[in-house]
Design a protein around this motif. Structure first.
Motif, PDB file in Angstrom:
ATOM      1  N   ALA A   1       0.732  -1.186  -0.418  1.00 14.71           N
ATOM      2  CA  ALA A   1       0.443  -0.500   0.520  1.00 14.71           C
ATOM      3  C   ALA A   1       0.978   1.629  -0.099  1.00 14.71           C
ATOM      4  O   ALA A   1       0.609   2.538  -0.775  1.00 14.71           O
ATOM      5  CB  ALA A   1      -0.926   0.098   1.209  1.00 14.71           C
ATOM      6  N   LEU A   2       2.223   0.741   0.806  1.00 15.83           N
ATOM      7  CA  LEU A   2       3.263   2.331   0.698  1.00 15.83           C
ATOM      8  C   LEU A   2       3.354   3.069  -1.106  1.00 15.83           C
ATOM      9  O   LEU A   2       3.494   3.906  -0.643  1.00 15.83           O
ATOM     10  CB  LEU A   2       3.610   1.871   1.197  1.00 15.83           C
ATOM     11  N   LEU A   3       2.905   1.966  -1.824  1.00 13.95           N
ATOM     12  CA  LEU A   3       3.523   1.804  -3.041  1.00 13.95           C
ATOM     13  C   LEU A   3       2.412   3.265  -3.471  1.00 13.95           C
ATOM     14  O   LEU A   3       3.045   3.989  -4.084  1.00 13.95           O
ATOM     15  CB  LEU A   3       4.096   1.112  -4.265  1.00 13.95           C
ATOM     16  N   GLU A   4       1.264   2.985  -2.793  1.00 14.95           N
ATOM     17  CA  GLU A   4       0.403   4.396  -3.788  1.00 14.95           C
ATOM     18  C   GLU A   4      -0.198   5.350  -2.031  1.00 14.95           C
ATOM     19  O   GLU A   4      -0.406   6.530  -2.994  1.00 14.95           O
ATOM     20  CB  GLU A   4      -0.860   3.748  -3.728  1.00 14.95           C
ATOM     21  N   GLN A   5       0.845   5.601  -1.243  1.00 12.22           N
ATOM     22  CA  GLN A   5       0.528   6.007  -0.696  1.00 12.22           C
ATOM     23  C   GLN A   5       1.985   7.288  -0.382  1.00 12.22           C
ATOM     24  O   GLN A   5       1.053   8.354  -0.054  1.00 12.22           O
ATOM     25  CB  GLN A   5       0.127   5.866   0.992  1.00 12.22           C
ATOM     26  N   ARG A   6       2.686   6.300  -0.351  1.00 15.23           N
ATOM     27  CA  ARG A   6       4.158   8.397  -0.763  1.00 15.23           C
ATOM     28  C   ARG A   6       4.230   8.991  -1.870  1.00 15.23           C
ATOM     29  O   ARG A   6       4.216   8.423  -2.928  1.00 15.23           O
ATOM     30  CB  ARG A   6       5.499   7.018  -0.222  1.00 15.23           C
ATOM     31  N   PRO A   7       3.931   9.947  -1.636  1.00 18.62           N
ATOM     32  CA  PRO A   7       3.581  10.872  -2.823  1.00 18.62           C
ATOM     33  C   PRO A   7       5.438  10.956  -4.128  1.00 18.62           C
ATOM     34  O   PRO A   7       5.106  11.143  -4.868  1.00 18.62           O
ATOM     35  CB  PRO A   7       4.589  12.943  -2.696  1.00 18.62           C
ATOM     36  N   ASP A   8       6.474  10.333  -2.543  1.00 15.40           N
ATOM     37  CA  ASP A   8       8.076  10.231  -3.778  1.00 15.40           C
ATOM     38  C   ASP A   8       7.932   8.979  -4.563  1.00 15.40           C
ATOM     39  O   ASP A   8       8.251   9.096  -6.056  1.00 15.40           O
ATOM     40  CB  ASP A   8       9.010  10.037  -2.939  1.00 15.40           C
ATOM     41  N   ILE A   9       7.116   7.997  -4.380  1.00 19.50           N
ATOM     42  CA  ILE A   9       7.218   6.784  -4.583  1.00 19.50           C
ATOM     43  C   ILE A   9       6.309   7.306  -6.218  1.00 19.50           C
ATOM     44  O   ILE A   9       6.669   6.508  -7.301  1.00 19.50           O
ATOM     45  CB  ILE A   9       6.661   5.268  -4.015  1.00 19.50           C
ATOM     46  N   ARG A  10       5.126   7.613  -6.030  1.00 20.72           N
ATOM     47  CA  ARG A  10       4.208   7.728  -6.599  1.00 20.72           C
ATOM     48  C   ARG A  10       5.059   9.188  -8.340  1.00 20.72           C
ATOM     49  O   ARG A  10       5.078   8.334  -9.149  1.00 20.72           O
ATOM     50  CB  ARG A  10       2.873   8.397  -6.813  1.00 20.72           C
ATOM     51  N   ALA A  11       5.490   9.865  -7.935  1.00 21.49           N
ATOM     52  CA  ALA A  11       5.912  10.889  -8.847  1.00 21.49           C
ATOM     53  C   ALA A  11       7.667  10.091  -8.946  1.00 21.49           C
ATOM     54  O   ALA A  11       7.870   9.977 -10.210  1.00 21.49           O
ATOM     55  CB  ALA A  11       7.411  12.159  -7.703  1.00 21.49           C
ATOM     56  N   ALA A  12       7.984   8.610  -8.318  1.00 23.52           N
ATOM     57  CA  ALA A  12       9.162   7.808  -9.472  1.00 23.52           C
ATOM     58  C   ALA A  12       7.788   7.003 -10.069  1.00 23.52           C
ATOM     59  O   ALA A  12       9.209   6.836 -11.384  1.00 23.52           O
ATOM     60  CB  ALA A  12       9.794   7.287  -8.346  1.00 23.52           C
TER      61      ALA A  12
END
Length: 507
Positions: free
Chosen positions: A301-312
């Motif tokens: 779920a962290l893959l969808e929640q973290r803005p830095d991951i979403r930007a990456a």
């Protein structure tokens, strides 16, 4: 002009057919999966150490996996002044406003790229005064060598997206817009976290200053008693000098704390879009309530929640689109154009039959030799895709590590706070015993003051550990993404923000 309408319809049909048959080449830009068996700890953390107490900082915190994070997560600290300050910052912070304007620019750029899928149409009207040479030309218009011409013409151009290069450009622009959006969310999350931590830090400095001032006052009393006893011959000059040195060291510690308090308040004012001379609320540790239930998201779920991951993730999509663009640039390109119009001698003749003219053109271009630039551009785009993929993997690992760090901090700092509480309780009990013994004449005034100083020193360590525990909770909320998906940080009304966000489909 009516007849020309039917002449152009096969051409328009061809345009449509070519557009529908066009393909999209290049990688899809899929993000790598999360490594197998990824977790934050070897053993799950279900709760922290704690005890029943009126002070919420000493209570146990339950770690609940799957608990959703509210958009206004800072309200769990139950501090109305903090809530008001954050709302003011979200409305007035200039860095956040700049990011919001940058996002609007990216949205518009996406639409600029989208226009490439449509034909371009422009109109021309050219009035002219002309003179024909008697010697070289036939005389038009009843032997008149001077005459007027009025030319009205449409320029219609269309470049069929045969290989999907334009659609890949749209995809890249949409990815860049999404990168801007998630960078904005990261900016908002950092802003909120900095304000909450700043308020906690201010409260900690105030408590430390109060404890330090109490300690200084007690050391002054000890020095006064020591100097009196020296005059009576009960203490040496060395004892008095040592006490003076201890007092001087404590007094030297006070100005840096006062400086840090002032600078923290200045930082809070800046974050809230205010100047340092404007009124800010005063924060104390007693104004904060430690949340008893803390959320914990699964690593997936962290893959969808973290803005830095979403930007990456979006960076991978943009890099993959650039590969498709580079491939399309090496393939044949077709350009279609049509120029229908009329040329008349008098305006009254405009739009009448017999004066129409038109041109239809098709141009096929195939790059043959460009010095290897197109090939190397394609290779560079592929390397950028590999780079974006590795950056994404690194961002995921850093995010998992951030959550792990926050969980360990919550666990061990709660234990440290309880230890500081025990130390403070012990010092307070020792002081009560010393006070009773002083009434009986069993100890000196200096020994009583020393026991009182031990209480002040323990109080100082306790408030520092207490502030750290509040900050640990802030750190976990921030590491999990801060609930931005339940907030509107885009600087637009919710309906418009939703419409613009959902309209960023690649094509």
């Amino acid at each position: 002009m009516t007849m020309s309408k039917y002449k152009y319809s096969p051409l328009l049909t061809s345009f449509l057919f070519i557009s529908l048959c066009g393909c999209v080449i290049g990688p899809k830009g899929e993000t790598p999966p999360l490594p197998a068996h990824t977790d934050y700890r070897n053993t799950p953390l279900k709760h922290t150490a704690g005890q029943d107490s009126k002070d919420s900082a000493l209570r146990r915190q339950d770690i609940i996996q799957g608990l959703d994070i509210p958009g206004k997560w800072w309200e769990v600290f139950k501090n109305p002044q903090l809530n008001s300050l954050i709302e003011q910052a979200l409305a007035n912070n200039h860095d956040l406003k700049a990011m919001q304007e940058g996002l609007k620019v990216a949205w518009e750029q996406r639409r600029v790229e989208g226009a490439a899928l449509y034909p371009t149409i422009s109109a021309q009207f050219i009035p002219s005064r002309n003179k024909t040479s008697k010697a070289l030309s036939n005389v038009p218009y009843e032997n008149q060598w001077l005459y007027n011409l009025h030319t009205a013409q449409l320029n219609i151009g269309y470049v069929p997206d045969l290989w999907g290069g334009e659609r890949q450009a749209i995809r890249a622009a949409a990815a860049q817009a999404n990168i801007q959006r998630f960078q904005l969310e990261a900016t908002a999350l950092t802003l909120i976290s900095n304000i909450v931590n700043g308020a906690i830090t201010e409260a900690s400095f105030r408590a430390q200053i109060a404890a330090k001032q109490a300690l200084i006052a007690q050391q002054k009393e000890i020095l006064s008693v020591t100097e009196k006893q020296q005059k009576l011959g009960d203490q040496s000059k060395l004892d008095s000098l040592m006490q003076q040195n201890a007092l001087a060291q404590l007094e030297a510690d006070l100005p840096p704390l006062q400086r840090d308090l002032a600078q923290t308040r200045n930082q809070l004012a800046t974050l809230a879009g205010m100047t340092p001379n404007q009124d800010l609320p005063v924060f104390t540790l007693d104004d904060f309530t430690l949340p008893e239930k803390m959320p914990l998201s699964l690593p997936s779920a962290l893959l969808e929640q973290r803005p830095d991951i979403r930007a990456a993730q979006e960076q991978i999509h943009a890099a993959a689109a650039e590969v498709g663009i580079a491939i399309a640039n090496r393939l044949p390109n077709l350009q279609l154009s049509a120029m229908p119009g009329q040329i008349v001698g008098h305006m009254s003749q405009m739009f009448k039959t017999g004066y129409g003219n038109w041109d239809l053109m098709a141009t096929i271009t195939q790059p043959i030799f460009q010095g290897g630039s197109l090939l190397h551009a394609q290779r560079a785009a592929k390397k950028q895709l590999h780079q974006a993929t590795e950056t994404y993997k690194s961002t995921v690992l850093s995010a998992v590590g951030d959550v792990s760090d926050s969980l360990h901090a919550i666990q061990y700092d709660s234990e440290a706070l309880l230890a500081e509480q025990k130390s403070l309780d012990t010092a307070q009990k020792s002081y009560k015993i010393a006070l009773a013994r002083k009434k009986l004449g069993d100890i000196s005034q200096i020994e009583l003051l020393a026991a009182q100083s031990a209480v002040a020193q323990s109080q100082l360590s306790f408030v520092q550990a207490k502030a750290v525990r509040f900050s640990d909770s802030v750190g976990l909320f921030q590491a999990l993404g801060g609930g931005w998906w339940h907030r509107n940080d885009l600087g637009l009304p919710p309906e418009e923000a939703k419409r613009l966000s959902t309209s960023l489909a690649p094509w």
